[in-house]
Write an enzyme that holds these catalytic residues in place. Structure first.
Site, PDB file in Angstrom:
ATOM      1  N   ASP A 172       0.806  -1.226   0.000  1.00 47.86           N
ATOM      2  CA  ASP A 172       0.000   0.000   0.000  1.00 47.86           C
ATOM      3  C   ASP A 172       0.836   1.270   0.000  1.00 47.86           C
ATOM      4  OD1 ASP A 172      -2.641  -1.361   0.277  1.00 47.86           O
ATOM      5  OD2 ASP A 172      -1.807  -1.955   2.211  1.00 47.86           O
ATOM      6  N   HIS A 223      -3.959  -1.814  -6.223  1.00 52.34           N
ATOM      7  CA  HIS A 223      -3.084  -0.713  -6.604  1.00 52.34           C
ATOM      8  C   HIS A 223      -3.937   0.421  -7.176  1.00 52.34           C
ATOM      9  CE1 HIS A 223       0.392  -3.828  -7.173  1.00 52.34           C
ATOM     10  NE2 HIS A 223      -0.093  -3.783  -5.946  1.00 52.34           N
TER      11      HIS A 223
END
Length: 423
Positions: A17, A47
């Protein structure tokens, strides 16, 4: 980065992340990229890419350069491919103005197939752990890898989708084995799954492993990693890890097979804050930080998204595990621009550095986990005056890209040199 046709490998040096998607999108927006190659993980990747006009997509299996016209995606054999999730992702891409994502996709036929049975088994195991849950995404990727290791000659693979008789046999054996182990699974009958998998084979270009060598010679490729090095299956902090090699190793293997060993630049991605989605060590966690991530909310499987100060100890460990990088992409500089009291942790109260051990020694990694869960951070005196310089100094690697907003337009490329060698 990526100049002169050089390939680029993008890896997260945290717990995931950190912004790999937005970095890959920027690379594809500013360079003539032929293909984004996914080289680990599966549908659990998330993503996020935001365009200047506000369009947003969370890329799971498609490469994060798919918003850019003509950029292809290749799912290598190291990816667990979930056709049902892929179809849903393609539908959302079409809704946000990308109707040809499937036309620009190739999939290695050797890749493991993710199925509803893997997903159901994954969730059953995680629920059974109760308070000791590992923070799985609940999508069955690790379950597919585990089954592939246990039954390598019978595990469903992408190429099997072109052979309905063989696929039925393998799906039935998979379902029966998991049911015998776990009890009835919350998954549809095999006969209901087959049409979706065969439709996938009719719609998508399934290729063999020789395909990638041609793509690598046709133009610049960006290798997009999933998750983060600190979650690596061998070097992460067991048991809060993924069933995936999250370092550069798979990408380097693919390059070597194409006769291009070492022919790619290695880019590590980090946030100005160290984050973690779900349980496990996060030494610098600070619940008082006034932060939230709209793209990473609390969910029933991973739990809450956690924030901590920049953990240079953990990130130096990730660099050592990964074998070093050529440069760093530092994201979320907008948090520093807000004047938040964000610190850098250079050491813990009980140790200064984490030392990588031999891959596969999970008992050792579990002992490291226990030590980290008891460790406390020691911070620098105050927030950095210049974050790129501070991170460069803390990690011994130059920051070559900074990100000040979610869009490609919010990125700044730097030309930096060091008096000391790269890690």
């Amino acid at each position: 980065m990526g100049a002169g046709g050089r390939h680029v490998v993008v890896v997260d040096l945290g717990y995931g992340d950190a912004g790999k998607g937005t970095v890959v999108d920027w690379l594809c927006a500013t360079r003539p990229v032929h293909t984004v190659v996914r080289f680990n993980g599966g549908a659990q990747a998330a993503h996020n890419v935001v365009l200047r006009d506000g369009r947003h997509h969370t890329f799971a299996q498609f490469g994060a350069g798919t918003f850019r016209p003509g950029v292809r995606t290749h799912l290598s054999r190291h990816v667990v491919v979930d056709p049902l999730a892929l179809a849903a992702e393609a539908d959302h891409l079409a809704e946000v103005g990308v109707p040809d994502a499937l036309d620009r996709l190739t999939v290695d036929g050797e890749a493991l197939l993710g199925t509803p049975y893997h997903r159901a088994a994954n969730r059953a195991r995680e629920l059974a752990r109760g308070a000791d849950r590992h923070g799985s995404c609940g999508l069955g990727v690790g379950e597919a890898v585990a089954y592939g290791l246990t039954h390598p000659d019978e595990a469903p693979r992408v190429a099997d989708c072109r052979n309905p008789v063989l696929l039925r046999q393998r799906l039935t054996a998979l379902r029966d084995r998991l049911t015998a182990e776990l009890g009835p699974l919350d998954a549809p009958p095999v006969a209901d799954c087959l049409p979706a998998f065969t439709a996938f084979a009719d719609r998508v270009a399934i290729v063999d492993r020789s395909y990638l060598a041609g793509a690598l010679r046709a133009g610049t490729c960006v290798f997009e990693g999933a998750q983060g090095v600190l979650l690596d299956e061998w070097h992460g902090f067991h048991p809060y890890t993924t069933w995936s090699t999250t370092t550069f190793a798979n990408a380097e293997t693919l390059l070597a097979e194409a006769g291009l060993a070492g022919q790619a630049e290695r880019l590590g991605v980090l946030r100005t804050v160290t984050t973690r989605h779900g349980p496990g060590p996060l030494v610098t966690e600070d619940p008082t930080l006034p932060l939230a991530d709209p793209h990473n909310p609390t969910n029933p499987w991973q739990g809450r998204f956690r924030f901590g100060h920049f953990d240079a100890v953990a990130h130096r460990y990730a660099l050592a595990v990964a074998g070093g990088v050529d440069g760093l992409a530092l994201t979320h500089l907008d948090l520093a621009d807000r004047g938040l009291d964000l610190r850098i942790c250079q050491r813990y109260d009980t140790l200064d550095e984490l030392t990588p051990g031999p891959p596969g020694d999970l008992d050792r990694q579990a002992a490291v986990t226990a030590r980290l869960l008891a460790a406390r951070p020691v911070y620098d005196a105050g927030p950095p005056v210049d974050w790129p310089d501070a991170v460069t100094a803390a990690l011994g690697v130059p920051v070559v890209l900074t990100s000040h907003s979610p869009t490609a337009e919010g990125k700044v490329e730097w030309a930096r040199t060091l008096s000391t060698p790269l890690v």
